[in-house]
Design a protein around this motif. Sequence first.
Motif, PDB file in Angstrom:
ATOM      1  N   LYS A 139     -85.234 -12.079  -4.456  1.00 28.36           N
ATOM      2  CA  LYS A 139     -84.265 -10.999  -3.642  1.00 28.36           C
ATOM      3  C   LYS A 139     -83.108 -10.462  -3.950  1.00 28.36           C
ATOM      4  N   ASN A 140     -82.328 -12.239  -4.362  1.00 27.67           N
ATOM      5  CA  ASN A 140     -81.472 -11.031  -4.250  1.00 27.67           C
ATOM      6  C   ASN A 140     -80.890 -11.129  -5.563  1.00 27.67           C
ATOM      7  N   LEU A 141     -81.533 -11.491  -6.621  1.00 28.14           N
ATOM      8  CA  LEU A 141     -81.663 -11.159  -7.909  1.00 28.14           C
ATOM      9  C   LEU A 141     -82.234  -9.643  -8.308  1.00 28.14           C
ATOM     10  N   LYS A 142     -83.332  -9.281  -7.783  1.00 29.69           N
ATOM     11  CA  LYS A 142     -83.340  -7.792  -7.035  1.00 29.69           C
ATOM     12  C   LYS A 142     -82.088  -6.935  -6.706  1.00 29.69           C
ATOM     13  N   THR A 143     -81.653  -7.765  -6.323  1.00 28.24           N
ATOM     14  CA  THR A 143     -80.606  -6.644  -5.363  1.00 28.24           C
ATOM     15  C   THR A 143     -79.132  -6.358  -5.861  1.00 28.24           C
ATOM     16  N   ARG A 144     -78.292  -7.724  -6.656  1.00 30.48           N
ATOM     17  CA  ARG A 144     -77.278  -8.154  -6.959  1.00 30.48           C
ATOM     18  C   ARG A 144     -77.207  -8.410  -8.743  1.00 30.48           C
ATOM     19  N   PHE A 145     -78.486  -8.956  -9.097  1.00 27.14           N
ATOM     20  CA  PHE A 145     -78.776  -9.000 -10.792  1.00 27.14           C
ATOM     21  C   PHE A 145     -78.954  -7.390 -11.339  1.00 27.14           C
ATOM     22  N   THR A 146     -78.231  -6.806 -12.224  1.00 24.35           N
ATOM     23  CA  THR A 146     -78.439  -5.792 -13.259  1.00 24.35           C
ATOM     24  C   THR A 146     -79.118  -6.064 -14.352  1.00 24.35           C
ATOM     25  N   GLY A 147     -79.479  -7.130 -15.004  1.00 29.94           N
ATOM     26  CA  GLY A 147     -80.422  -7.016 -16.174  1.00 29.94           C
ATOM     27  C   GLY A 147     -81.643  -7.414 -15.881  1.00 29.94           C
ATOM     28  N   GLU A 148     -82.596  -7.090 -16.857  1.00 29.54           N
ATOM     29  CA  GLU A 148     -83.745  -7.595 -16.132  1.00 29.54           C
ATOM     30  C   GLU A 148     -83.937  -9.290 -16.492  1.00 29.54           C
ATOM     31  N   VAL A 149     -85.221  -9.416 -15.811  1.00 29.43           N
ATOM     32  CA  VAL A 149     -85.770 -11.210 -14.945  1.00 29.43           C
ATOM     33  C   VAL A 149     -86.802 -11.738 -15.977  1.00 29.43           C
ATOM     34  N   ILE A 150     -87.157 -12.383 -16.073  1.00 29.24           N
ATOM     35  CA  ILE A 150     -88.243 -12.914 -16.734  1.00 29.24           C
ATOM     36  C   ILE A 150     -88.693 -14.721 -16.093  1.00 29.24           C
ATOM     37  N   ILE A 151     -89.995 -14.663 -15.081  1.00 27.57           N
ATOM     38  CA  ILE A 151     -89.744 -15.942 -14.563  1.00 27.57           C
ATOM     39  C   ILE A 151     -90.542 -16.809 -14.751  1.00 27.57           C
ATOM     40  N   PHE A 152     -90.091 -17.982 -15.347  1.00 23.35           N
ATOM     41  CA  PHE A 152     -91.791 -18.669 -16.157  1.00 23.35           C
ATOM     42  C   PHE A 152     -92.118 -19.728 -14.925  1.00 23.35           C
TER      43      PHE A 152
END
Length: 244
Positions: A139-152
Amino acid sequence: MKKLLYLIGSLLFLSNCSNEELKKYQLPEITPSQILVTALNDSRKMITDNDKSSKTTLFKIQFHGQSIVKGIKEKRIKQTLADAVPVINFEIINTARSGLQVPQLLPLMAEDIYPQHADVLFFHAYGGTETGELEQFFKNLKTRFTGEVIIFNHHLSYPEDKKHNKKLTDLEDKTSIEMEKLAVKYSFGFIDLRSEWHKFLELNKQVAPQDLLRDGIHPNDDGKLLLEHILMTHFIAAIQTSEE
């Protein structure tokens, strides 16, 4: 219908990206998931725009998590990417913290992640799946991180103690599935590292799971190379594939 961009470069990457040490193995054929392709739209646009420009774009990739991620070598990743996508100047940073699981990493996000302003964040860590901290992290990444996210998700651990082995395998199977569900929920890219690890072992019957580990959990040198190969092959194939 999908259209491949930079086709020649992609084929060269997929056939030659492996470190010399991995060439002794059969490597699984890798196809990026649709969720990964979709999640990397901004990265793909940056690369295609740069290809049409005389300027070289700086592209920052951050790896974050705990000790498994800490073992990823920035220099090796940078060279792999430079060989595959020479039109981009890649900066690679690794901010993983050994020994800290998701509940401990959660309060450090403002220190570890946001100030880096990375274009892409690769993330993996243990813990917090059943107690809610992992979803809060996302949730924090979605609202505060401005780049793209890759989860593994998790590679295959293999402790020697059979009882512990089964218990850990069952837990990692379950939490790997939960990580994917959360990645989909928050529209992050996802790489099913666990499935690719199993495919590798199926192709290389002479290799036991523990042959890729130094202590039953942490990847050894070959395990690190395999981990990096899986992540980078998925990533580069995804940024070189567009949706129509």
